[in-house]
Design a protein around this motif. Sequence first.
Motif, PDB file in Angstrom:
ATOM      1  N   GLN A   1     -31.902  11.258   1.056  1.00  0.00           N
ATOM      2  CA  GLN A   1     -32.340  11.815  -0.227  1.00  0.00           C
ATOM      3  C   GLN A   1     -31.433  12.965  -0.657  1.00  0.00           C
ATOM      4  N   ALA A   2     -31.065  13.821   0.303  1.00  0.00           N
ATOM      5  CA  ALA A   2     -30.169  14.933  -0.010  1.00  0.00           C
ATOM      6  C   ALA A   2     -28.783  14.423  -0.393  1.00  0.00           C
ATOM      7  N   LEU A   3     -28.310  13.385   0.307  1.00  0.00           N
ATOM      8  CA  LEU A   3     -27.026  12.773  -0.044  1.00  0.00           C
ATOM      9  C   LEU A   3     -27.058  12.223  -1.469  1.00  0.00           C
TER      10      LEU A   3
ATOM     11  N   GLN B   1     -24.469  13.376  -4.392  1.00  0.00           N
ATOM     12  CA  GLN B   1     -23.410  12.477  -4.848  1.00  0.00           C
ATOM     13  C   GLN B   1     -23.676  11.852  -6.209  1.00  0.00           C
ATOM     14  N   GLU B   2     -24.930  11.859  -6.662  1.00  0.00           N
ATOM     15  CA  GLU B   2     -25.147  11.295  -7.991  1.00  0.00           C
ATOM     16  C   GLU B   2     -24.533  12.182  -9.071  1.00  0.00           C
ATOM     17  N   LYS B   3     -24.263  13.448  -8.750  1.00  0.00           N
ATOM     18  CA  LYS B   3     -23.561  14.321  -9.698  1.00  0.00           C
ATOM     19  C   LYS B   3     -22.122  13.839  -9.880  1.00  0.00           C
ATOM     20  N   ALA B   4     -21.485  13.458  -8.776  1.00  0.00           N
ATOM     21  CA  ALA B   4     -20.089  13.019  -8.841  1.00  0.00           C
ATOM     22  C   ALA B   4     -19.968  11.605  -9.394  1.00  0.00           C
ATOM     23  N   ILE B   5     -20.919  10.751  -9.041  1.00  0.00           N
ATOM     24  CA  ILE B   5     -20.847   9.355  -9.451  1.00  0.00           C
ATOM     25  C   ILE B   5     -21.415   9.160 -10.857  1.00  0.00           C
ATOM     26  N   GLY B   6     -22.256  10.109 -11.291  1.00  0.00           N
ATOM     27  CA  GLY B   6     -22.731  10.062 -12.662  1.00  0.00           C
ATOM     28  C   GLY B   6     -23.844   9.069 -12.911  1.00  0.00           C
ATOM     29  N   ARG B   7     -24.608   8.754 -11.896  1.00  0.00           N
ATOM     30  CA  ARG B   7     -25.755   7.860 -12.062  1.00  0.00           C
ATOM     31  C   ARG B   7     -26.740   8.143 -10.944  1.00  0.00           C
TER      32      ARG B   7
ATOM     33  N   ALA C   1     -16.384   5.115  -8.438  1.00  0.00           N
ATOM     34  CA  ALA C   1     -17.677   4.514  -8.790  1.00  0.00           C
ATOM     35  C   ALA C   1     -18.260   5.068 -10.074  1.00  0.00           C
ATOM     36  N   SER C   2     -17.720   6.203 -10.570  1.00  0.00           N
ATOM     37  CA  SER C   2     -18.227   6.809 -11.792  1.00  0.00           C
ATOM     38  C   SER C   2     -17.618   6.181 -13.047  1.00  0.00           C
ATOM     39  N   LEU C   3     -16.562   5.406 -12.894  1.00  0.00           N
ATOM     40  CA  LEU C   3     -15.877   4.839 -14.062  1.00  0.00           C
ATOM     41  C   LEU C   3     -16.672   3.671 -14.644  1.00  0.00           C
ATOM     42  N   PRO C   4     -16.524   3.422 -15.932  1.00  0.00           N
ATOM     43  CA  PRO C   4     -17.309   2.364 -16.579  1.00  0.00           C
ATOM     44  C   PRO C   4     -17.153   1.009 -15.886  1.00  0.00           C
ATOM     45  N   GLY C   5     -18.283   0.429 -15.532  1.00  0.00           N
ATOM     46  CA  GLY C   5     -18.287  -0.899 -14.930  1.00  0.00           C
ATOM     47  C   GLY C   5     -17.861  -0.964 -13.483  1.00  0.00           C
ATOM     48  N   MET C   6     -17.593   0.183 -12.843  1.00  0.00           N
ATOM     49  CA  MET C   6     -17.022   0.149 -11.498  1.00  0.00           C
ATOM     50  C   MET C   6     -18.037   0.321 -10.372  1.00  0.00           C
ATOM     51  N   TYR C   7     -19.239   0.770 -10.663  1.00  0.00           N
ATOM     52  CA  TYR C   7     -20.191   0.973  -9.565  1.00  0.00           C
ATOM     53  C   TYR C   7     -20.430  -0.330  -8.812  1.00  0.00           C
ATOM     54  N   GLU C   8     -20.528  -1.421  -9.528  1.00  0.00           N
ATOM     55  CA  GLU C   8     -20.805  -2.721  -8.905  1.00  0.00           C
ATOM     56  C   GLU C   8     -19.614  -3.256  -8.119  1.00  0.00           C
TER      57      GLU C   8
END
Length: 392
Positions: A70-72, A76-82, A215-222
């Motif tokens: 949960q802490a991770l 990291q959602e700040k850096a990944i943007g989701r 992973a933060s770039l458009p369409g790249m998380y998947e």
Amino acid sequence: MPKLSERVGTFTDSVIRRMTRISDEYGAINLSQGFPDFDPPQEIMDALAEAAYKGPHQYSITFGAGNFRQALARKQEKAIGRAIDPETEIVVTCGGTEAMMCAMMTICNPGDKVMVFSPFYENYGADAILSGADPIYIPLVPPAYTFDISLVEEGFKAGAKAIIVCNPSNPCGKVFSREELMAIGELAVKYDAFVVTDEVYEHMVYEPYHHTCMASLPGMYEHTITCNSLSKTYSITGWRLGYLIGPEEVVEAAKKVHDFLTVGAAAPLQEAAVAGLNFPDSYYEDLKKIYTEKRDYFLAGLDRIGLAHNVPQGTYFVLIDIQKFLDLPRFAGCTDLEFCEWMIKNIGVAAVPGSSFFKEEVNHLIRLHFAREKETIDEAISRLGKLQELLS
């Protein structure tokens, strides 16, 4: 004795860790293996002391303790943007090393091709071999360590299932720009491939450069498997706490690989490290300042004693050009590995031969790091200054 596996004959032990062993034997200053000589933040050490008495001391959930994941996710959602689901999109591993190995074994079948930028962290070659993949090397061209994007597309056309991107890059200190990552990502989407990123130095990036999570770039998380570690960020390399973040389908498969590789990371260390993961943004800003000062101080020392070097955009590694020493008669025919061994015994400083990082034939570079206290850096520079006596 029956024959051993053929794969174990296709790679050596870690040259980096070997240099540490030789350094320890001769009492040299170890600037080879990249770990700090200073303590973790006090809050983390206090949390570890508490965990030593209160626990947990038994297995945590195989893929990571709940509070740790949960802490991770929050960090990291700040850096990944989701938003990141800590239940389905994170696997906690025994260091970033296992995260990379777990990612490779999750996505690769024997004979699959995987692209690797050269120079590369030495584990990537072994990761490919152990997972049955065939590496395709894409050169990073000095001095700026740029690359030809057309070679990346050729690799995908040849059937590469993934490309490994170390950002910031060990050993050359390159920070991939957003534009470079976008170009790689567009090709990964076009050819329906993965990008496996190693982002352990994400908080050691120097102005004017900035770290961008693929992973933060458009369409790249998947299409991205993000591998990372707490080792460098919190100065706890011996704790071996890493993690893998990715889409649910990938993570569910990676959980199975991880389970049978190591079962799980140490429970009390996960408990203690939560304190670090909850640090405010100011901690990472201060960390950047600390390492910027160390980099500038170390590079100024190298300039003072006349050792040619690159200027890393990120990480805490520097590549030193030793060609002028190898040209001396006393080192005729000497390899960079032999020169590093000579340095340990005669100069008292341990480095890593550059040849262990390059697919190309490179014999004139060695890698040093500056994750050391000022006094240690001063002594290392003083000893390295003795190299210039060879030229007189």
